[in-house]
Scaffold this active site. Structure first.
Site, PDB file in Angstrom:
ATOM      1  N   SER A 166       0.838  -1.194   0.000  1.00 33.55           N
ATOM      2  CA  SER A 166       0.000   0.000   0.000  1.00 33.55           C
ATOM      3  C   SER A 166       0.873   1.244   0.000  1.00 33.55           C
ATOM      4  O   SER A 166       1.681   1.444   0.903  1.00 33.55           O
ATOM      5  CB  SER A 166      -0.901   0.007   1.239  1.00 33.55           C
ATOM      6  OG  SER A 166      -1.330   1.323   1.509  1.00 33.55           O
ATOM      7  N   ASP A 314      -6.762   0.322  -8.533  1.00 39.65           N
ATOM      8  CA  ASP A 314      -7.916   1.208  -8.711  1.00 39.65           C
ATOM      9  C   ASP A 314      -8.676   0.924 -10.010  1.00 39.65           C
ATOM     10  O   ASP A 314      -9.759   1.465 -10.235  1.00 39.65           O
ATOM     11  CB  ASP A 314      -7.471   2.675  -8.698  1.00 39.65           C
ATOM     12  CG  ASP A 314      -6.999   3.105  -7.309  1.00 39.65           C
ATOM     13  OD1 ASP A 314      -7.379   2.457  -6.316  1.00 39.65           O
ATOM     14  OD2 ASP A 314      -6.236   4.084  -7.225  1.00 39.65           O
TER      15      ASP A 314
HETATM   16  C1  S3P Z   1      -3.067   5.829  -3.379  1.00 41.14           C
HETATM   17  C2  S3P Z   1      -2.778   4.526  -3.086  1.00 41.14           C
HETATM   18  C3  S3P Z   1      -3.726   3.419  -3.302  1.00 41.14           C
HETATM   19  C4  S3P Z   1      -4.880   3.818  -4.219  1.00 41.14           C
HETATM   20  C5  S3P Z   1      -5.437   5.169  -3.903  1.00 41.14           C
HETATM   21  C6  S3P Z   1      -4.353   6.236  -3.976  1.00 41.14           C
HETATM   22  C7  S3P Z   1      -2.042   6.863  -3.108  1.00 41.14           C
HETATM   23  O1  S3P Z   1      -4.257   3.044  -2.054  1.00 41.14           O
HETATM   24  O2  S3P Z   1      -5.908   2.854  -4.155  1.00 41.14           O
HETATM   25  O3  S3P Z   1      -6.478   5.497  -4.804  1.00 41.14           O
HETATM   26  O4  S3P Z   1      -2.158   7.979  -3.617  1.00 41.14           O
HETATM   27  O5  S3P Z   1      -1.088   6.555  -2.367  1.00 41.14           O
HETATM   28  P1  S3P Z   1      -3.503   1.977  -1.110  1.00 41.14           P
HETATM   29  O6  S3P Z   1      -2.193   2.535  -0.790  1.00 41.14           O
HETATM   30  O7  S3P Z   1      -4.370   1.871   0.107  1.00 41.14           O
HETATM   31  O8  S3P Z   1      -3.480   0.718  -1.909  1.00 41.14           O
END
Ligand code: S3P
Length: 427
Positions: A166, A314
């Protein structure tokens, strides 16, 4: 409510709005740098506006010269001030998780909350590792849910082995690491988007990336930069799938960010037989960019799993739509993260696609979709999730009958003007 019905081919050229992840970070890093950061191509969606609102409340002067042109006047890592009220992140998971890391190491008190979706999403994935650095964070259910109350304090650096791939978790810990002396690192099970690492380096931080580990050196002198935000591949995704599934379509999508940590969609669509060509490759603000030419194609099923998942996390709702129009059975596995996004994107997508007549099976960590059944019109809902609304609109472009999308206004979170952009291309 928004009604979409089957129509002709999509043809023409378009630009999609700026990348959401990069727009958030440009404001945040500008806010903790010395001097002015000039952001062009900024995404004026509700999520990035929430980030602007929060940093203004923390004492940072931010000028919106135009919706996509923003100036951030930072006063360095020590330039933030205690907000007079609760910080409201709206629907933005990136805002609440990244800001938590930054505020944990500030010498003042902060309270963070957001909308109903944010208050359901897991925050312990950042509060637990931040507490290991000495952060004093409380929240509902022992810090698992927002609102979060952060009593800022001096932190200690750590090496954190994250159980999830993440970028929000990784970035939160690295931002906390900026506030303390020494080196803070995060190792992830698979590579998530690396915009934080790239952009922090551009602002003058020492950032090392070694395999799946990213390390920052604390207390850097950051200086304001010019950031030209590329188009968001996660927004381009809806047009890439739409043009692929609607016969006779041909679209040129200009200036799309193609950072390899974000292009899993291109790999998955290529495996499905899509016709997408990258043209005019270049680099902007440390990020690779290209124009994408997409033509309609007969799609076939694929398997989407493993390390590909964080590279297209996403885009899975719209890939599920592509799978409905592909020959054969598509398997989406190892995607349990979808259950804790703006909505439970596994359960919600399965429920709504079934209303259109799709053959979809729900798995704990994904879905199985057998393509080829003709979809029909129905009344569906977005669950107040921007990507659900746009994915369902794409499904409606080839479904027989009218598709009514309730809660379509959720698209403003990441793509204001989506409906008009789509209508403009329909011939
Ligand atoms: C993001 C990370 C992702 C993504 C979100 C934006 C970011 O989430 O789904 O739309 O900008 O760091 P996760 O880190 O929870 O996977």
């Amino acid at each position: 409510m928004w009604t979409v019905s089957k129509g002709g081919a999509l043809r023409g050229a378009l630009r999609v709005p700026g990348d959401k992840s990069i727009s958030h970070r440009a404001v945040m890093f500008g806010a903790i740098s010395q001097g002015t950061t000039e952001i062009t191509g900024f995404l004026p969606g509700a999520d990035c506006k929430s980030t602007i609102r929060c940093f203004r409340a923390l004492g940072v002067e931010i000028e919106e010269r135009a919706p996509d042109h923003v100036l951030v006047h930072g006063h360095g890592l020590q330039g933030l001030r205690e907000a007079a009220d609760v910080l409201d992140v709206g629907n933005s998971g990136t805002t609440i998780r990244l800001i938590s890391g930054l505020l944990a190491g500030q010498p003042f008190f902060s309270v963070l909350t957001g909308d109903a979706s944010i208050r359901r999403r897991p925050m312990d994935r950042v509060t637990a590792p931040l507490r290991q650095m000495g952060a004093r964070i409380n929240g509902r259910q022992g810090g698992r849910l927002a609102p979060l109350a952060i009593r800022g304090t001096a932190l200690q650096p750590q090496h954190y082995q994250s159980p999830v791939a993440s970028a929000q978790v990784k970035s939160s810990i690295l931002l906390a690491g900026l506030t303390c002396e020494g080196q803070t690192s995060v190792t992830e099970p698979a590579r998530s988007r690396d915009h934080t690492e790239r952009m922090l380096r551009g602002f003058g931080a020492e950032v090392r990336v070694d395999g799946l580990t990213a390390t920052v050196t604390g207390r850097p002198q950051l200086s304001g930069q010019r950031v030209q935000v590329p188009g968001d591949i996660s927004s381009a995704a809806f047009f890439l799938v739409a043009a692929s599934i609607v016969p006779g379509s041909e679209l040129l999508i200009e200036g799309v960010g193609i950072n390899p940590t974000r292009t899993g969609l291109l790999d998955a669509l290529a495996a499905m037989g899509a016709s997408i060509t990258q043209l005019n490759g270049r680099e902007e603000a440390g990020e690779p960019v290209a124009d994408l030419l997409v033509r309609a194609a007969d799609l076939r099923a694929t398997t989407i799993a493993g390390e590909l998942i964080p590279r297209l996390v996403d885009e899975i709702p719209v890939l599920a739509v592509a799978a409905c129009y592909a020959a054969g059975t598509t398997y989406i596995r190892n995607a349990e993260e979808l259950r804790v996004k703006e909505s439970d994107r596994i359960a919600c997508m399965v429920a709504e696609l079934r209303k259109l007549g799709a053959e979809v099976e729900e798995l704990a960590d994904g879905m199985v979709i057998t393509g080829g059944r003709p979809l029909h019109g129905a009344a569906v809902q977005s669950y107040d999730d921007h990507r659900m609304a746009m994915a369902l609109a794409v499904a409606g472009l080839r479904a027989g009958g009218e598709l009514q999308i309730h809660g379509a206004e959720a698209v403003d979170v990441s793509f204001p003007g989506f409906a008009a952009a789509l209508e403009n291309l329909r011939k």
